[in-house]
Design an enzyme around this catalytic site. Sequence first.
Site, PDB file in Angstrom:
ATOM      1  N   HIS A 275      45.644  41.580 -15.007  1.00 18.85           N
ATOM      2  CA  HIS A 275      45.518  40.530 -13.992  1.00 18.85           C
ATOM      3  C   HIS A 275      44.121  40.483 -13.385  1.00 18.85           C
ATOM      4  O   HIS A 275      43.757  39.497 -12.761  1.00 18.85           O
ATOM      5  CB  HIS A 275      46.627  40.632 -12.926  1.00 18.85           C
ATOM      6  CG  HIS A 275      46.469  41.726 -11.915  1.00 18.85           C
ATOM      7  ND1 HIS A 275      47.061  42.964 -12.038  1.00 18.85           N
ATOM      8  CD2 HIS A 275      45.798  41.764 -10.753  1.00 18.85           C
ATOM      9  CE1 HIS A 275      46.761  43.700 -10.980  1.00 18.85           C
ATOM     10  NE2 HIS A 275      45.990  43.001 -10.188  1.00 18.85           N
TER      11      HIS A 275
ATOM     12  N   ASP B 231      49.907  46.171 -17.815  1.00 21.54           N
ATOM     13  CA  ASP B 231      48.891  45.430 -17.061  1.00 21.54           C
ATOM     14  C   ASP B 231      47.483  46.005 -17.281  1.00 21.54           C
ATOM     15  O   ASP B 231      46.896  46.607 -16.380  1.00 21.54           O
ATOM     16  CB  ASP B 231      49.271  45.467 -15.576  1.00 21.54           C
ATOM     17  CG  ASP B 231      48.540  44.409 -14.762  1.00 21.54           C
ATOM     18  OD1 ASP B 231      47.520  43.876 -15.250  1.00 21.54           O
ATOM     19  OD2 ASP B 231      48.980  44.121 -13.638  1.00 21.54           O
TER      20      ASP B 231
ATOM     21  N   SER C 264      43.561  47.510  -7.711  1.00 23.27           N
ATOM     22  CA  SER C 264      43.991  47.119  -9.046  1.00 23.27           C
ATOM     23  C   SER C 264      42.946  47.537 -10.049  1.00 23.27           C
ATOM     24  O   SER C 264      41.758  47.277  -9.854  1.00 23.27           O
ATOM     25  CB  SER C 264      44.151  45.611  -9.135  1.00 23.27           C
ATOM     26  OG  SER C 264      45.424  45.279  -8.723  1.00 23.27           O
TER      27      SER C 264
HETATM   28  N1  ARG Z   1      50.765  42.574  -7.378  1.00 24.14           N
HETATM   29  C1  ARG Z   1      49.658  42.979  -8.175  1.00 24.14           C
HETATM   30  C2  ARG Z   1      48.390  42.850  -7.338  1.00 24.14           C
HETATM   31  O1  ARG Z   1      48.334  42.519  -6.250  1.00 24.14           O
HETATM   32  C3  ARG Z   1      49.609  42.264  -9.482  1.00 24.14           C
HETATM   33  C4  ARG Z   1      49.328  40.806  -9.433  1.00 24.14           C
HETATM   34  C5  ARG Z   1      49.313  40.077 -10.732  1.00 24.14           C
HETATM   35  N2  ARG Z   1      50.608  39.679 -11.197  1.00 24.14           N
HETATM   36  C6  ARG Z   1      51.273  38.524 -10.855  1.00 24.14           C
HETATM   37  N3  ARG Z   1      52.454  38.306 -11.342  1.00 24.14           N
HETATM   38  N4  ARG Z   1      50.775  37.608 -10.068  1.00 24.14           N
HETATM   39  O2  ARG Z   1      47.447  42.253  -7.483  1.00 24.14           O
HETATM   40  N1  GLU Z   2      47.695  44.401  -7.614  1.00 26.46           N
HETATM   41  C1  GLU Z   2      46.826  44.700  -6.534  1.00 26.46           C
HETATM   42  C2  GLU Z   2      45.395  44.245  -6.732  1.00 26.46           C
HETATM   43  O1  GLU Z   2      45.160  43.342  -7.400  1.00 26.46           O
HETATM   44  C3  GLU Z   2      46.808  46.154  -6.271  1.00 26.46           C
HETATM   45  C4  GLU Z   2      48.068  46.524  -5.778  1.00 26.46           C
HETATM   46  C5  GLU Z   2      48.100  46.619  -4.298  1.00 26.46           C
HETATM   47  O2  GLU Z   2      47.767  45.727  -3.529  1.00 26.46           O
HETATM   48  O3  GLU Z   2      48.524  47.693  -4.010  1.00 26.46           O
HETATM   49  O4  GLU Z   2      44.499  44.715  -6.138  1.00 26.46           O
END
Ligand code: ARG
Ligand code: GLU
Length: 732
Positions: A93, A229, A656
Amino acid sequence: MIKIYINRSNLLELAFTVLSFGLFSTSSAKEGMKIPATFEKNSSDIISAGLDIPINKLYNSDGTGLNNAVVLFGRGCTGEIISPEGLLLTNHHCGYGSVQGLSSTQNDYFAKGYWAMSNKEELPCPGLTVTFVRSMEDVTDRILNGIDDEMPESHRDSIISIRIKNLEKGFRFTTKKDATIRAFANGNQYWVIISETYRDIRLVAFPPNGIGAFGGDTDNWMWPRHTGDFSVFRVYANDNNLPADYDAKNKPYQTKQFLTINTSGYKEGDFTMVYGFPGTTQEYITSLQLDQINKIIDPIRIESRTKKLNEWSNNMNNDRNVFLKYTSKRASIANGWKKWQGEVRGLTLNNVSEKKRAFEHKFQDWANTDTALPYAKNLLANIHAKSSSRDALIAANEYIRESVLGIELIQQGAELNRMLKCIDAGLPQEKLNDTLSKISKNWYAFFKNYDAANDKDVFVALMPLFVEKNKQFVPQYYNDELARFGKSYAAWADFVYEKSAVASDKKLYDIATNPDRKKITNDPSWKLYNAIITLRDKKITASLNAYNDSLIRLNRLYMKAQMVKSKYESLYPDANSTLRIAYGHVKGLDPEGPSGYAFQTTLDEAVVKNNPSIPEFTMPDKLRTLFNTKNYGRWAQNGTVPIAFIADNHTSGGNSGSPVLNAKGELIGTNFDRAWEGTMSDYYFDEKWCRNISLDVRYTLFIIEKFGDAGWLLKEMKFTPEPKKIATKKKA
Ligand code: ARG
Ligand code: GLU
């Protein structure tokens, strides 16, 4: 990637209060994201938690520390260097936006993935950068020397900004590198960051969405998780191994500081650390400020985005072109939307406001008797007085941001407005042309990812929400138009999207080439934008800004009081996108009872989730074949391949892609998420709920080698134990 969940004004209002809360609640070794350079002075906690290498291997300023293998990837993610040839691992991502720039319906890398089979096939990613932090130094004394806490803010600011400029200049001169001085702990600490930013970054490997985004938004922010990921890039440098713009002649960045990959796994209770660039936390805000987030801001964002996402998803499912245009935008809108829901749940389930109020009582008792800081005893009362009575403004501001400016056509009114300002300023023709060509460039980028019919559906969904929930703050123009169309939002939208140049690239380029005042001011996009911005400036922004400004000062003083109260021990400043280390242990999640969730997931479980009728859960055929034939190579563990694991490291958005290291500083995984209710850790860390989610490096390597057939990449990596030894063992 870092999502800016909180707008600027809220940030100012909240980005404060550093060290009070975390400090006085649980002073668990697991809470906190520490500045690596501070371990030089205070390493007993991390060593007793399990670190098994000398502190100066983790970080040092002579160029040999692991800090040289951890990079800021793009503007908001982390990445790690995993070979002497500048190979870089980050999240899928995190690479998503760059890959979108390289994708088209013919070359749909989201569907097919991308695997370079040699350096020659590595694809340049325009605009993508990678920053190395070479060293950091505490310069608080030099910046704050002689500055009185209570000196008028403007006076203080001007002294500080001059000192920062001069000092940065000096550091740039002596180090021949970039030097930036940043405020920490609400302006109570300053550090200089010496860094280098590489500008030629190329895509090496990107699994298809059926692996890299498996589980999609349904599983996002959740545990258990089965998302592969990851993506792989390479840093390129000029002949002197220094940063350079893209050039076909550039060479892979050469380095001795890269991570060794440990493939022997981990077990529950093992020490882990996350090295990276967490974006924003607000661990030390007051209860009232927290309530504004939990009860006003988050719910409005969730409500608006639910509507927007419904429309987008529908249209994306029906048309692959719309999908390609919106997939990156959708991921980022949905990411915040889902996170805030977990945050509200976590904060509510844990009565965090109550806990903060209890802490505030204790703080007040201390402040009443403290003599060092005469201002301490009035701080909380002053902050509370400022914070309350602003709820209505905060709500309106949020509705405007999410429900009005969340409509792309209205947001583009900002560009029309810029154009208008240029015309009105009577710029000389040459300058005017220059600005106009910049605006058309923005439009070009905008149209690449815009579908007017999709946006129109959003207009019909969001406008009623705004108009009906904000009666006090609806511009007259909106009410008039709505009346003119017989209160039908659909009829109003028909008119707007028929008439506005923003809904047609041809008309818009025509305006850009023949700028005409009348055409702009008659455009519904400009009218809608102008009406809302004028109203916001008049009725909201001025008061909110004044409020935020006074809070900056109060929160800085409050922070200072916390630091004095705790004698500066074990404090960690809120995250601010600078390099940090969090540490903890591999640990399952069992917040509500004995069933709990194991600390690790596997490919077998992912296959059970596979569902070809739901795109988010559709695995590529080839992966299923690998599963069916158990073709796992050396990546198998107990007859399957591990995918992800959780631990109680304190992480945030921006972490991330961060390397997850074992006690020896070897790579065992890549951080990519947090468990849902635990996302409250941006305000309150509780080891019962808070888990970071990491991709097991063995799954990454399995996918690269067996799925991508890109085993050539493994040859430049360093493994422990060495692969040959494993092979011998097996034979024996
Ligand atoms: N939650 C994770 C982070 O904050 C992964 C985000 C990407 N995935 C998604 N389905 N939008 O960034
Ligand atoms: N998926 C998140 C990011 O893009 C990291 C996960 C979080 O916020 O803990 O930074």
